[in-house]
Write a protein that holds these residues in place. Structure first.
Motif, PDB file in Angstrom:
ATOM      1  N   UNK A 235      -7.019   9.738 -15.901  1.00 28.96           N
ATOM      2  CA  UNK A 235      -7.823   8.097 -16.915  1.00 28.96           C
ATOM      3  C   UNK A 235      -8.543   8.701 -18.533  1.00 28.96           C
ATOM      4  N   UNK A 236      -8.174   7.934 -19.162  1.00 26.64           N
ATOM      5  CA  UNK A 236      -8.915   7.848 -20.250  1.00 26.64           C
ATOM      6  C   UNK A 236     -10.193   7.750 -20.327  1.00 26.64           C
ATOM      7  N   UNK A 237     -10.158   9.258 -21.086  1.00 33.21           N
ATOM      8  CA  UNK A 237     -11.714   8.683 -22.037  1.00 33.21           C
ATOM      9  C   UNK A 237     -11.991   7.259 -22.406  1.00 33.21           C
ATOM     10  N   UNK A 238     -12.600   6.891 -22.837  1.00 36.81           N
ATOM     11  CA  UNK A 238     -13.316   5.344 -23.388  1.00 36.81           C
ATOM     12  C   UNK A 238     -14.423   6.167 -24.551  1.00 36.81           C
ATOM     13  N   UNK A 239     -14.154   5.880 -26.166  1.00 33.81           N
ATOM     14  CA  UNK A 239     -14.773   6.517 -27.088  1.00 33.81           C
ATOM     15  C   UNK A 239     -14.700   5.816 -28.146  1.00 33.81           C
ATOM     16  N   UNK A 240     -16.282   5.627 -28.682  1.00 35.91           N
ATOM     17  CA  UNK A 240     -16.455   4.701 -29.743  1.00 35.91           C
ATOM     18  C   UNK A 240     -16.409   5.270 -31.045  1.00 35.91           C
ATOM     19  N   UNK A 241     -15.390   5.394 -32.062  1.00 38.92           N
ATOM     20  CA  UNK A 241     -15.527   5.937 -33.124  1.00 38.92           C
ATOM     21  C   UNK A 241     -16.421   5.138 -34.587  1.00 38.92           C
ATOM     22  N   UNK A 242     -17.630   5.518 -34.826  1.00 40.68           N
ATOM     23  CA  UNK A 242     -18.369   4.675 -35.440  1.00 40.68           C
ATOM     24  C   UNK A 242     -18.322   5.008 -36.895  1.00 40.68           C
ATOM     25  N   UNK A 243     -17.858   4.284 -38.257  1.00 40.16           N
ATOM     26  CA  UNK A 243     -17.962   4.552 -39.443  1.00 40.16           C
ATOM     27  C   UNK A 243     -18.974   3.178 -40.456  1.00 40.16           C
ATOM     28  N   UNK A 244     -19.649   4.025 -41.283  1.00 42.03           N
ATOM     29  CA  UNK A 244     -20.840   3.823 -41.994  1.00 42.03           C
ATOM     30  C   UNK A 244     -20.644   2.722 -43.021  1.00 42.03           C
ATOM     31  N   UNK A 245     -19.531   3.200 -44.193  1.00 44.23           N
ATOM     32  CA  UNK A 245     -19.861   3.029 -45.518  1.00 44.23           C
ATOM     33  C   UNK A 245     -20.075   1.388 -45.758  1.00 44.23           C
ATOM     34  N   UNK A 246     -20.721   0.710 -46.815  1.00 46.44           N
ATOM     35  CA  UNK A 246     -20.846  -0.429 -47.091  1.00 46.44           C
ATOM     36  C   UNK A 246     -20.616  -0.933 -48.499  1.00 46.44           C
ATOM     37  N   UNK A 247     -19.851   0.404 -49.320  1.00 45.44           N
ATOM     38  CA  UNK A 247     -19.125   0.616 -50.627  1.00 45.44           C
ATOM     39  C   UNK A 247     -17.639  -0.696 -50.402  1.00 45.44           C
ATOM     40  N   UNK A 248     -17.395  -1.520 -51.796  1.00 41.68           N
ATOM     41  CA  UNK A 248     -16.499  -2.497 -51.551  1.00 41.68           C
ATOM     42  C   UNK A 248     -14.601  -1.423 -51.582  1.00 41.68           C
ATOM     43  N   UNK A 249     -15.108  -0.148 -51.892  1.00 40.70           N
ATOM     44  CA  UNK A 249     -13.898   0.902 -52.320  1.00 40.70           C
ATOM     45  C   UNK A 249     -14.199   2.037 -51.778  1.00 40.70           C
ATOM     46  N   UNK A 250     -13.664   2.048 -49.712  1.00 41.57           N
ATOM     47  CA  UNK A 250     -14.440   2.982 -49.107  1.00 41.57           C
ATOM     48  C   UNK A 250     -13.510   3.574 -48.658  1.00 41.57           C
ATOM     49  N   UNK A 251     -13.194   5.243 -48.988  1.00 39.72           N
ATOM     50  CA  UNK A 251     -12.184   5.941 -48.633  1.00 39.72           C
ATOM     51  C   UNK A 251     -12.545   6.676 -47.278  1.00 39.72           C
ATOM     52  N   UNK A 252     -13.985   6.763 -46.645  1.00 39.57           N
ATOM     53  CA  UNK A 252     -14.030   6.427 -45.358  1.00 39.57           C
ATOM     54  C   UNK A 252     -13.195   6.231 -44.284  1.00 39.57           C
ATOM     55  N   UNK A 253     -12.988   5.064 -44.978  1.00 37.65           N
ATOM     56  CA  UNK A 253     -12.504   4.181 -43.048  1.00 37.65           C
ATOM     57  C   UNK A 253     -11.003   4.912 -43.480  1.00 37.65           C
ATOM     58  N   UNK A 254     -10.249   5.647 -44.135  1.00 39.38           N
ATOM     59  CA  UNK A 254      -9.127   6.729 -43.754  1.00 39.38           C
ATOM     60  C   UNK A 254      -9.264   7.672 -42.422  1.00 39.38           C
ATOM     61  N   UNK A 255     -10.443   8.187 -42.876  1.00 42.24           N
ATOM     62  CA  UNK A 255     -10.343   9.448 -41.928  1.00 42.24           C
ATOM     63  C   UNK A 255     -11.166   8.438 -40.481  1.00 42.24           C
ATOM     64  N   UNK A 256     -11.275   7.528 -40.638  1.00 44.41           N
ATOM     65  CA  UNK A 256     -11.670   6.649 -39.329  1.00 44.41           C
ATOM     66  C   UNK A 256     -10.731   5.989 -38.616  1.00 44.41           C
ATOM     67  N   UNK A 257      -9.339   5.851 -39.479  1.00 40.54           N
ATOM     68  CA  UNK A 257      -8.845   5.316 -38.870  1.00 40.54           C
ATOM     69  C   UNK A 257      -7.254   6.276 -38.365  1.00 40.54           C
TER      70      UNK A 257
END
Length: 196
Positions: A1-23
């Protein structure tokens, strides 16, 4: 059975680089068969902390807060994608987490940090360990640290260069560690109710 996981990302910047890592993390955990969802603090848009979720009378919390509380309570584990601002943690991600407390209890959390520079968000990564432990989570020992992020992940979240190769090697251990603790915590919660 799959584990249910939430991935939290918190940048509010217009040019967000960290979304790459979150994705990258969402895709990587998904390929391993986990049920994973990205929670973007900017998209949810909780106000600066005035009242925690638990401080609202039942049924009177703002709808976005109520929906997120329900998601947090329903999952098995968390991943926090943590950028570093001026030697410290991102205010957007901290603000989101501070709206909740008991909802986090008795589940494992993993930290993946990043920065534009070579230190890879190490100071933020370290600070989040203490914060998440104080909030009732078991923080796994494996972490990811990317820097410079633009030389490690493409805009589509694909590994590139030497940094990308190192990330792919580190991710396997990171995901294995999270899965082990997630399964251990689930088994313990089924065996015995948390003490509070």
């Amino acid at each position: 059975m799959a584990n249910r996981i939430l991935v939290f990302y918190g940048s509010y910047r217009s040019d967000r680089m960290g979304i790459r890592l979150a994705d990258y993390i969402v895709a990587g955990l998904g390929r391993r068969g986990e049920e994973v969802e990205l929670v973007d603090a900017k998209a949810i848009g909780l106000p600066m902390l005035d009242r925690m979720y638990k401080e609202y009378p039942r049924g009177e919390a703002p709808p976005a807060m109520e929906a997120l509380a329900k998601k947090i309570r329903a999952v098995d584990a968390f991943v926090f994608v943590a950028g570093e601002y001026n030697w410290a943690i991102q205010p957007g991600l901290k603000n989101l987490t501070d709206h909740f407390l008991e909802e986090w209890f008795w589940r494992p959390a993993a930290i993946a940090s990043y920065s534009a520079g070579r230190l890879a968000g190490a100071r933020s990564n370290s600070a989040w360990h203490a914060i998440l432990a104080e909030m009732g989570m078991v923080v796994i020992s494996s972490t990811l640290a990317l820097g410079p992020i633009a030389q490690t992940l493409s805009p589509e979240g694909e590994p590139i260069g030497d940094g990308g190769r190192a990330l792919e090697q580190a991710f396997a251990r990171f995901a294995d560690d999270l899965a082990w603790w997630t399964e251990a915590a689930k088994a313990q919660r089924e065996r015995r109710a948390p003490p509070y």
